[in-house]
Design a protein around this motif. Structure first.
Motif, PDB file in Angstrom:
ATOM      1  N   GLN A   1      -5.671 -13.069  -4.198  1.00 22.40           N
ATOM      2  CA  GLN A   1      -4.923 -11.795  -4.896  1.00 22.40           C
ATOM      3  C   GLN A   1      -5.823 -10.406  -4.408  1.00 22.40           C
ATOM      4  O   GLN A   1      -5.311  -9.781  -4.367  1.00 22.40           O
ATOM      5  CB  GLN A   1      -5.605 -12.110  -6.324  1.00 22.40           C
ATOM      6  N   LEU A   2      -7.098 -10.668  -3.938  1.00 23.02           N
ATOM      7  CA  LEU A   2      -8.149  -9.897  -3.148  1.00 23.02           C
ATOM      8  C   LEU A   2      -7.241  -8.974  -1.545  1.00 23.02           C
ATOM      9  O   LEU A   2      -6.738  -7.775  -1.864  1.00 23.02           O
ATOM     10  CB  LEU A   2      -9.489  -9.808  -2.955  1.00 23.02           C
ATOM     11  N   ALA A   3      -6.834 -10.305  -1.414  1.00 21.62           N
ATOM     12  CA  ALA A   3      -5.550  -9.584  -0.327  1.00 21.62           C
ATOM     13  C   ALA A   3      -4.440  -8.798  -0.238  1.00 21.62           C
ATOM     14  O   ALA A   3      -3.702  -7.965   0.234  1.00 21.62           O
ATOM     15  CB  ALA A   3      -5.647 -10.518   0.762  1.00 21.62           C
ATOM     16  N   LEU A   4      -3.900  -9.325  -1.241  1.00 18.06           N
ATOM     17  CA  LEU A   4      -2.816  -8.592  -1.784  1.00 18.06           C
ATOM     18  C   LEU A   4      -2.976  -7.083  -2.442  1.00 18.06           C
ATOM     19  O   LEU A   4      -1.973  -6.211  -2.309  1.00 18.06           O
ATOM     20  CB  LEU A   4      -2.114  -9.649  -3.143  1.00 18.06           C
ATOM     21  N   LEU A   5      -3.858  -6.859  -3.591  1.00 16.12           N
ATOM     22  CA  LEU A   5      -4.293  -5.777  -3.835  1.00 16.12           C
ATOM     23  C   LEU A   5      -4.675  -4.747  -2.514  1.00 16.12           C
ATOM     24  O   LEU A   5      -4.119  -4.248  -3.020  1.00 16.12           O
ATOM     25  CB  LEU A   5      -5.633  -6.486  -4.754  1.00 16.12           C
TER      26      LEU A   5
ATOM     27  N   ALA B   1      -2.920  -1.595  -2.407  1.00 20.96           N
ATOM     28  CA  ALA B   1      -3.075  -0.511  -2.347  1.00 20.96           C
ATOM     29  C   ALA B   1      -2.670   0.585  -0.707  1.00 20.96           C
ATOM     30  O   ALA B   1      -2.921   2.034  -1.247  1.00 20.96           O
ATOM     31  CB  ALA B   1      -5.149  -0.464  -2.666  1.00 20.96           C
ATOM     32  N   THR B   2      -3.574   0.424   0.034  1.00 19.45           N
ATOM     33  CA  THR B   2      -2.885   0.147   1.668  1.00 19.45           C
ATOM     34  C   THR B   2      -1.726   1.215   1.541  1.00 19.45           C
ATOM     35  O   THR B   2      -1.070   2.059   2.541  1.00 19.45           O
ATOM     36  CB  THR B   2      -3.266  -0.799   2.604  1.00 19.45           C
ATOM     37  N   VAL B   3      -0.346   0.418   1.287  1.00 21.47           N
ATOM     38  CA  VAL B   3       1.078   0.746   1.507  1.00 21.47           C
ATOM     39  C   VAL B   3       1.193   1.995  -0.030  1.00 21.47           C
ATOM     40  O   VAL B   3       2.075   3.086   0.745  1.00 21.47           O
ATOM     41  CB  VAL B   3       1.893  -0.090   0.788  1.00 21.47           C
ATOM     42  N   VAL B   4       0.904   2.001  -0.883  1.00 21.68           N
ATOM     43  CA  VAL B   4       0.411   3.510  -1.849  1.00 21.68           C
ATOM     44  C   VAL B   4       0.141   4.655  -1.079  1.00 21.68           C
ATOM     45  O   VAL B   4       0.191   5.094  -1.731  1.00 21.68           O
ATOM     46  CB  VAL B   4      -0.025   2.683  -3.107  1.00 21.68           C
ATOM     47  N   ALA B   5      -1.635   4.068  -0.511  1.00 21.57           N
ATOM     48  CA  ALA B   5      -1.995   5.104  -0.201  1.00 21.57           C
ATOM     49  C   ALA B   5      -1.191   5.542   1.028  1.00 21.57           C
ATOM     50  O   ALA B   5      -1.337   6.590   1.002  1.00 21.57           O
ATOM     51  CB  ALA B   5      -3.298   4.839   0.825  1.00 21.57           C
ATOM     52  N   GLY B   6      -0.730   4.558   2.095  1.00 26.70           N
ATOM     53  CA  GLY B   6       0.561   5.487   3.202  1.00 26.70           C
ATOM     54  C   GLY B   6       1.407   5.760   2.546  1.00 26.70           C
ATOM     55  O   GLY B   6       2.136   7.044   3.310  1.00 26.70           O
ATOM     56  N   PHE B   7       2.256   5.788   1.004  1.00 23.36           N
ATOM     57  CA  PHE B   7       3.052   6.679   0.541  1.00 23.36           C
ATOM     58  C   PHE B   7       3.032   7.445  -0.178  1.00 23.36           C
ATOM     59  O   PHE B   7       4.387   9.049   0.371  1.00 23.36           O
ATOM     60  CB  PHE B   7       4.126   6.046  -0.619  1.00 23.36           C
ATOM     61  N   VAL B   8       1.503   8.111  -0.402  1.00 22.25           N
ATOM     62  CA  VAL B   8       1.584   9.436  -1.004  1.00 22.25           C
ATOM     63  C   VAL B   8       0.957  10.166  -0.254  1.00 22.25           C
ATOM     64  O   VAL B   8       1.032  11.192  -0.067  1.00 22.25           O
ATOM     65  CB  VAL B   8      -0.223   8.626  -1.870  1.00 22.25           C
ATOM     66  N   THR B   9      -0.386   9.452   1.055  1.00 24.55           N
ATOM     67  CA  THR B   9       0.447  10.821   2.715  1.00 24.55           C
ATOM     68  C   THR B   9       1.514  10.964   3.119  1.00 24.55           C
ATOM     69  O   THR B   9       0.808  12.196   3.832  1.00 24.55           O
ATOM     70  CB  THR B   9      -0.780   9.754   3.193  1.00 24.55           C
ATOM     71  N   ILE B  10       2.438  10.601   3.120  1.00 29.65           N
ATOM     72  CA  ILE B  10       3.642  10.920   3.955  1.00 29.65           C
ATOM     73  C   ILE B  10       4.366  12.106   3.104  1.00 29.65           C
ATOM     74  O   ILE B  10       4.504  12.793   1.993  1.00 29.65           O
ATOM     75  CB  ILE B  10       5.091  10.313   3.845  1.00 29.65           C
ATOM     76  N   THR B  11       4.366  13.268   4.144  1.00 28.29           N
ATOM     77  CA  THR B  11       5.360  14.764   3.940  1.00 28.29           C
ATOM     78  C   THR B  11       6.377  14.732   4.544  1.00 28.29           C
ATOM     79  O   THR B  11       6.643  14.225   5.983  1.00 28.29           O
ATOM     80  CB  THR B  11       3.942  15.774   4.216  1.00 28.29           C
ATOM     81  N   PRO B  12       7.029  15.645   4.345  1.00 21.45           N
ATOM     82  CA  PRO B  12       8.131  15.302   4.919  1.00 21.45           C
ATOM     83  C   PRO B  12       8.537  16.411   6.319  1.00 21.45           C
ATOM     84  O   PRO B  12       7.389  17.090   6.898  1.00 21.45           O
ATOM     85  CB  PRO B  12       9.038  16.319   4.154  1.00 21.45           C
ATOM     86  N   ALA B  13       9.570  16.131   7.267  1.00 13.90           N
ATOM     87  CA  ALA B  13       9.493  16.734   8.284  1.00 13.90           C
ATOM     88  C   ALA B  13      10.165  18.192   8.285  1.00 13.90           C
ATOM     89  O   ALA B  13      10.388  18.590   7.557  1.00 13.90           O
ATOM     90  CB  ALA B  13      10.676  15.732   9.212  1.00 13.90           C
ATOM     91  N   ALA B  14       9.534  18.013   9.304  1.00 16.66           N
ATOM     92  CA  ALA B  14       9.432  20.269   9.205  1.00 16.66           C
ATOM     93  C   ALA B  14      10.654  20.292  10.003  1.00 16.66           C
ATOM     94  O   ALA B  14      10.838  20.020  11.283  1.00 16.66           O
ATOM     95  CB  ALA B  14       7.964  20.917   9.871  1.00 16.66           C
TER      96      ALA B  14
END
Length: 92
Positions: A5-9, A13-26
């Protein structure tokens, strides 16, 4: 069970953090475009020199042409300044 459960959490969290930091291509426009074949107007405008464009289109049945945004100087048209109205002269 607890470690899974800890590994899945942690993974989620890592995947969500990755999506949050995505910026559109210039989207950058360069002065030279590859045209013809599979490209619609104005083409693939990704070349800063004519030589780069020529190297890319070689053997692909394409040709190089100026980017219309650069060739015709598409710039912001300055807005006309509003006319200042003169105050009417005060009657004496």
């Amino acid at each position: 069970m607890r470690k899974t459960q800890l590994a899945l959490l942690t993974l989620c969290a890592t995947v969500v953090a990755g999506f949050v930091t995505i910026t559109p291509a210039a989207a950058l426009d360069y002065p030279w475009c590859a045209r013809g074949g599979e490209y619609d107007y104005p083409g693939e405008c990704a070349y800063s020199t004519y030589e780069q464009c020529q190297a890319s289109v070689s053997g692909r049945l394409l040709y190089c042409d100026r980017n219309p945004r650069f060739a015709y100087g598409q710039q912001q048209i300055p807005q006309p300044r509003p006319h200042r109205r003169a105050r009417p002269a005060a009657p004496y």
